[in-house]
Design a protein around this motif. Sequence first.
Motif, mmCIF file in Angstrom:
data_model
loop_
_atom_site.group_PDB
_atom_site.id
_atom_site.type_symbol
_atom_site.label_atom_id
_atom_site.label_comp_id
_atom_site.label_asym_id
_atom_site.label_seq_id
_atom_site.Cartn_x
_atom_site.Cartn_y
_atom_site.Cartn_z
ATOM 1 N N THR A 198 0.855 -1.254 0.143
ATOM 2 C CA THR A 198 -0.160 -0.106 0.210
ATOM 3 C C THR A 198 0.976 1.345 -0.032
ATOM 4 O O THR A 198 0.473 2.422 -0.652
ATOM 5 C CB THR A 198 -0.898 -0.057 1.197
ATOM 6 O OG1 THR A 198 0.027 -0.181 2.541
ATOM 7 C CG2 THR A 198 -2.066 -1.018 1.156
ATOM 8 N N CYS A 199 2.285 1.140 0.495
ATOM 9 C CA CYS A 199 2.978 2.364 0.504
ATOM 10 C C CYS A 199 4.126 2.411 -0.414
ATOM 11 O O CYS A 199 5.068 3.386 -0.335
ATOM 12 C CB CYS A 199 3.662 2.351 2.074
ATOM 13 S SG CYS A 199 2.453 2.523 3.494
ATOM 14 N N ALA A 200 3.917 1.488 -1.441
ATOM 15 C CA ALA A 200 5.266 1.519 -2.491
ATOM 16 C C ALA A 200 4.817 2.328 -3.176
ATOM 17 O O ALA A 200 3.574 2.973 -3.564
ATOM 18 C CB ALA A 200 5.130 -0.102 -2.975
ATOM 19 N N TYR A 201 5.815 3.086 -4.096
ATOM 20 C CA TYR A 201 5.643 3.847 -5.059
ATOM 21 C C TYR A 201 6.718 3.787 -6.284
ATOM 22 O O TYR A 201 7.484 2.993 -6.006
ATOM 23 C CB TYR A 201 5.840 5.379 -4.738
ATOM 24 C CG TYR A 201 7.182 5.776 -4.366
ATOM 25 C CD1 TYR A 201 7.548 6.716 -5.326
ATOM 26 C CD2 TYR A 201 8.026 5.440 -3.641
ATOM 27 C CE1 TYR A 201 8.997 7.153 -5.233
ATOM 28 C CE2 TYR A 201 9.283 5.791 -3.420
ATOM 29 C CZ TYR A 201 9.916 6.612 -4.228
ATOM 30 O OH TYR A 201 11.090 6.984 -4.347
ATOM 31 N N ASP A 202 6.317 4.100 -7.412
ATOM 32 C CA ASP A 202 7.361 4.134 -8.772
ATOM 33 C C ASP A 202 7.535 5.255 -8.898
ATOM 34 O O ASP A 202 6.714 6.412 -9.200
ATOM 35 C CB ASP A 202 6.340 3.363 -9.730
ATOM 36 C CG ASP A 202 7.288 3.291 -11.114
ATOM 37 O OD1 ASP A 202 7.579 4.247 -11.632
ATOM 38 O OD2 ASP A 202 7.676 2.050 -11.360
ATOM 39 N N ALA A 203 8.815 5.787 -9.105
ATOM 40 C CA ALA A 203 9.407 6.961 -9.203
ATOM 41 C C ALA A 203 9.082 7.593 -10.613
ATOM 42 O O ALA A 203 8.554 8.924 -10.638
ATOM 43 C CB ALA A 203 11.045 7.170 -8.839
ATOM 44 N N GLY A 204 8.991 6.823 -11.618
ATOM 45 C CA GLY A 204 8.670 7.271 -12.887
ATOM 46 C C GLY A 204 7.289 7.733 -12.859
ATOM 47 O O GLY A 204 7.012 8.664 -13.601
ATOM 48 N N ARG A 205 6.319 6.765 -12.484
ATOM 49 C CA ARG A 205 4.886 7.016 -12.564
ATOM 50 C C ARG A 205 4.380 8.248 -11.835
ATOM 51 O O ARG A 205 3.575 9.118 -12.300
ATOM 52 C CB ARG A 205 4.125 5.917 -11.938
ATOM 53 C CG ARG A 205 4.317 4.539 -12.820
ATOM 54 C CD ARG A 205 3.100 3.415 -12.241
ATOM 55 N NE ARG A 205 1.946 3.722 -12.576
ATOM 56 C CZ ARG A 205 1.024 2.846 -12.028
ATOM 57 N NH1 ARG A 205 1.606 1.508 -11.388
ATOM 58 N NH2 ARG A 205 -0.032 2.988 -12.192
ATOM 59 N N ILE A 206 5.036 8.419 -10.710
ATOM 60 C CA ILE A 206 4.856 9.797 -9.650
ATOM 61 C C ILE A 206 5.159 11.048 -10.262
ATOM 62 O O ILE A 206 4.685 11.968 -10.382
ATOM 63 C CB ILE A 206 5.062 9.413 -8.350
ATOM 64 C CG1 ILE A 206 4.344 10.333 -7.467
ATOM 65 C CG2 ILE A 206 6.602 9.715 -8.196
ATOM 66 C CD1 ILE A 206 4.335 10.015 -6.050
ATOM 67 N N GLY A 207 6.491 10.885 -11.027
ATOM 68 C CA GLY A 207 7.008 11.807 -11.869
ATOM 69 C C GLY A 207 6.198 12.392 -12.839
ATOM 70 O O GLY A 207 5.994 13.657 -13.166
ATOM 71 N N GLU A 208 5.570 11.180 -13.885
ATOM 72 C CA GLU A 208 4.604 11.727 -14.976
ATOM 73 C C GLU A 208 3.268 12.253 -14.546
ATOM 74 O O GLU A 208 2.851 12.992 -15.322
ATOM 75 C CB GLU A 208 4.610 10.163 -15.709
ATOM 76 C CG GLU A 208 5.909 9.707 -16.271
ATOM 77 C CD GLU A 208 5.653 8.331 -16.962
ATOM 78 O OE1 GLU A 208 4.494 7.813 -16.692
ATOM 79 O OE2 GLU A 208 6.471 7.714 -17.342
ATOM 80 N N LEU A 209 3.232 11.698 -13.166
ATOM 81 C CA LEU A 209 1.578 12.287 -12.896
ATOM 82 C C LEU A 209 1.775 13.687 -12.671
ATOM 83 O O LEU A 209 0.713 14.612 -13.004
ATOM 84 C CB LEU A 209 1.284 11.547 -11.630
ATOM 85 C CG LEU A 209 -0.069 11.974 -10.709
ATOM 86 C CD1 LEU A 209 -1.080 11.538 -11.899
ATOM 87 C CD2 LEU A 209 -0.141 11.388 -9.577
ATOM 88 N N ALA A 210 2.666 14.348 -11.795
ATOM 89 C CA ALA A 210 2.234 15.680 -11.445
ATOM 90 C C ALA A 210 3.849 16.342 -11.327
ATOM 91 O O ALA A 210 4.207 17.341 -10.774
ATOM 92 C CB ALA A 210 1.668 15.972 -10.399
#
Length: 470
Positions: A198-210
Amino acid sequence: MSGKASVAERRIGILPLARATFDVAFAEQKLAAMLAALDAAGLQVTGTRHLLFDADATRIAIEGLRGQEITDLLVLQVTFTDAAMVVEAANAFDVPLALWSVPEPRLGGRLRLNAFCGLNLAAHALGLAGREFGYLHAAPDAAGTEAALVELLSGRRVSRDVEPRSATSDDPRGVAAAEAIRGARIARVGHYPDGFPTCAYDAGRIGELAGVRVDELDLGELFARAGSVDAAQLADVRGAAENVLTGLDAVDQQQLERSLRLKPAIEALRREGNYDAFAIRCWPETFTEYGGAVCGPVSMMGEARVPCACEADVYGALSALLLQKVADAPAFLTDLVDIDPRDDTGVVWHCGQAPVSMADPEAPPQATIHTNRRLPLLFEFPLKPGRVTFFRISQARGRTVAVIGGGEMLKRPMAFTGTSGVVRFDTPARDLLDRIMGAALEHHLALAYGDHRDALGAAAKCFGIPVLDL
């Protein structure tokens, strides 16, 4: 699941999961009642009939089930646990999987089991894995539970995915908030706990988002900064705490000092990195290695509009940041720890980190200790009544959606120690449970006071992501 044998003919393997940091004696009582309900429902149950507290014990129990020719696997979520063993058990058996968690009384004391949160965490992990599962959140001795167990193990309580809708709102507050957080900087301090996808993240995806940038800092750096806080800084933060809390003198003063030092340490990191929000690994190391809780400092930072997500939840930090911008008010990252369809309410809770402006004015905030780890500083108060909005940028089932919901925080006695509130959601509680399990959502939601659903929908539209309505 047509063509299955009748439930009475099926052989159900059980795994009773628990964690020793919760109320073990109470958990053992609940397990005994769960086993009695299964037996009373006429179900063939095999497997371990005692609590499994760790990975080694659970793996032994899984091995024991391998030779039992089970037709179904039932995880008994007796207390909160992470999702690691549920996923491992799911991978070990190619049979229908079901999860059963138990509620606990809302008596104003400690959260003794927190089983629903464990169910939520497991559901999210199974959703990411594409594994179908059934679910039940019910007291073993409640009317109708035996029939519900038969339904559960007949495949009639299976999670059903929820289809998000296109974001259509053009609320200017949401557009402005989306623009305001573009390029935001988040510091992740420490790694999220094992078994917490639930607390994992993908640096690429979150960067593309905003255009969000995440810097990964070591937890030891925070502790070192806290150790170098000078006497004047410590006096300032102590004075700030005394202005809003009673009972500071009643907790261990050395432990309190260690906790308070974390606030200027976070502030120093913020200034140097120009961070907008933090995602901090809060346990176990702040307790076991450092010796003071970060919860109180997180509450103070949240009140100062620097969201600090616990359990190193980066998307949780981003969600709180965006909600804060939309609401122009502090946001609180919370767990949903209970849903009661009979009362048509849920309970939102975290150990003691809600911003103090969210306190019920008739219940002055108090200083307290962590109920499991027994260290200060935590804030304790019931959340004030009023309209609230829930929000999360979710990665559930491997897709990015904006989870948006609303409800009314009720004037109720404090459900559990720490910071908690009883909510009547806009969606009936039974339907809300089905939506959370069906979408396999994360266990953290950002909360702010006021109705901000349209504005959040507009922000989602700016980011090009659909909306999943709670």
